[in-house]
Design a protein around this motif. Structure first.
Motif, short mmCIF file in Angstrom:
data_model
loop_
_atom_site.label_atom_id
_atom_site.label_comp_id
_atom_site.label_asym_id
_atom_site.label_seq_id
_atom_site.Cartn_x
_atom_site.Cartn_y
_atom_site.Cartn_z
N ILE A 190 5.09 51.03 38.27
CA ILE A 190 6.29 50.21 38.36
C ILE A 190 7.01 50.27 37.02
CG2 ILE A 190 7.09 47.83 38.66
CD1 ILE A 190 4.38 47.49 40.28
N ASN A 214 1.59 51.00 32.42
CA ASN A 214 1.91 51.83 31.26
C ASN A 214 0.73 52.71 30.84
OD1 ASN A 214 4.50 50.98 31.20
ND2 ASN A 214 4.15 49.34 29.71
N ASP A 223 3.79 54.73 28.16
CA ASP A 223 5.06 54.10 27.79
C ASP A 223 4.92 53.54 26.37
OD1 ASP A 223 7.28 52.51 27.55
OD2 ASP A 223 7.10 51.57 29.50
MG LIG Z 1 6.43 51.22 31.71
#
Ligand SMILES: [Mg+2]
Ligand SMILES: Nc1ncnc2c1ncn2[C@@H]1O[C@H](COP(=O)(O)OP(=O)(O)OP(=O)(O)O)[C@@H](O)[C@H]1O
Length: 408
Positions: free
Chosen positions: A40, A156, A172
């Motif tokens: 997401i 992430n 991320d």
């Molecule tokens: Mg992310």
């Protein structure tokens, strides 16, 4: 109107210029895209395939893209498990002259599984525990190198198989920062963010009916923190010992190596009554990965490397070769490569080669246990291909492959 874009990249692939940069990422035609599972995210992220390589393209702000690009490059330089930054594409404009957001391009991490794909059916609690272990180890490793994540979450993170366990990768880095060293306060803050994010993600999984009924979302997020704390303590605690017990220091270093951590130096100070205080300085994880790479050129995850090195050491002992380098070369060409080559083309996307080899030697062990004698490698390979591998889903990033039922 002339279409111009500005591409910043260490390794420029001219094919990148052919992508439809004057169209918002959300509206890119399907023929450029690859359908792969993803976590997401707030930004639009799409996967594209160019000349056999899959890239992740993320539309984001210019400053943010530059920051993330620089950080990912810095992490790559220190060998940290993260996705690789490839390029930034800026100065994009729609045909009517309207400016479009810049994008950050990263290389798609092959054979990686976002947690959503792992949870596409309910995970067994043991598998969940291995996932949380991998995530905790990633954060510990991150904090050893002075990296503050600032947004640790399951979304992430990407997971790859690692000999029965998982290896976690950072995907991320937008909120991250690389420092010389992290204070306890910074580490605590990072963990608190992780706890809150993971709690939210576990609640979402529960709402979707994807969390095993015995698992409580609050416990999941607590567990990551506890696993982190245990590991952090193990690698950093100060140990007091008497002069004659100096071998304890060596045992500690061996244990840390066994856990995959490299120790650069040992800080010693004098305590009361002639005792010493010792604190090892752990520089990084990846002890076995580096040894395997040095000996064979194979790049494997930590647990895979440990198994491969065991196999190599056994081979060396059996073949009576004293020279480690020579034994490694013979093992690679006479044991490892033939196993990998035995996999027919249509089955190659199922598991990456090192993981395949690890599973083959485990299969051999199981068959041998059943038979009460060593069945040999050749038979184990054939049996693994025919009875196990054909039933596995594809895990390589390829066009349209659905990574469901990915966990046994
Ligand atoms: Mg992310
Ligand atoms: N290089 C990559 N390889 C594999 N998957 C990737 C890669 N880059 C991005 N992804 C997938 O895309 C998802 C979103 O990417 P990312 O987390 O960078 O976006 P974001 O919008 O910045 O997220 P956030 O909402 O946390 O800020 C990831 O969870 C991951 O599943």
């Amino acid at each position: 109107m002339l279409v111009t874009v500005r591409i910043t990249s260490a390794l420029i692939d001219p094919a990148l210029l052919d992508l439809p940069w004057s169209t918002p990422l959300e509206e890119w035609p399907a023929d450029h895209l690859v359908a792969l599972p993803q976590g997401i995210s707030r930004h639009v992220v799409r996967f594209v395939k160019l000349a056999g390589t899959v890239y992740a393209v993320k539309e984001t702000g210019e400053r943010v893209a530059e920051r993330e690009y620089d950080l990912l490059r810095a992490l790559e330089r220190i060998g940290f498990p993260s996705v690789e930054a490839v390029a930034i594409v800026a100065d994009r404009h729609a045909p009517d002259g309207e400016p479009l957001d810049p994008v950050l391009i990263t290389r798609h991490l092959q054979f990686s599984l976002p947690y959503r794909a792992l949870f596409s059916h309910t995970l067994r609690p043991e598998t969940m525990a291995r996932l949380l272990d991998a995530l905790a180890a990633l954060i510990v490793r991150m904090h050893i190198t002075g990296f503050f994540w600032g947004d640790c979450s399951l979304s992430n993170t990407l997971f790859r198989r690692d000999a029965g366990a998982f290896a976690a990768y950072l995907v991320d880095a937008e909120t991250g920062a690389l420092h010389a060293k992290l204070s306890n306060g910074q580490r605590g803050e990072d963990l608190e963010i992780a706890r809150v994010n993971i709690f939210g993600e576990a609640l979402d999984l529960q709402a979707a009916g994807l969390l095993h009924e015995s698992i409580d979302p609050e416990v999941v997020s607590e567990e990551v923190v506890q696993r982190y704390e245990r590991l952090w303590h193990e690698i950093t605690y100060e140990q007091e010992f008497q002069r004659e017990d100096r071998h304890h220091v060596e045992s500690r270093i061996r244990r840390l190596n066994e856990m995959g951590f490299d120790v650069a130096e040992v800080a010693m100070s004098l305590a009361d009554r002639g005792a010493f205080k010792v604190r090892p300085k752990v520089v990084d994880a990846g002890y076995h990965t580096r040894r395997l790479l040095r000996l064979t050129g194979l790049d494997a995850e930590e647990n895979q490397a440990r198994r491969l090195l065991n196999d190599l050491d056994t081979y060396r002992a059996e073949s009576d070769l004293s020279d480690e380098q020579q034994a490694a070369h013979r093992w690679l060409t006479e044991v490892f490569e033939p196993v990998v080559r035995a996999v027919p083309g249509h089955l190659r996307r199922k598991l990456e080669p090192t993981e395949l080899f690890v599973q083959v030697i485990e299969h051999r062990w199981r068959l041998s246990e059943e038979a009460g004698r060593d069945v040999g490698l050749a038979l184990a390979v054939q049996s693994f291909l025919a009875d196990v591998l054909v039933h596995r889903p594809d895990e390589q990033a390829v066009l349209g492959v659905e990574v469901t039922q990915a966990v046994p």
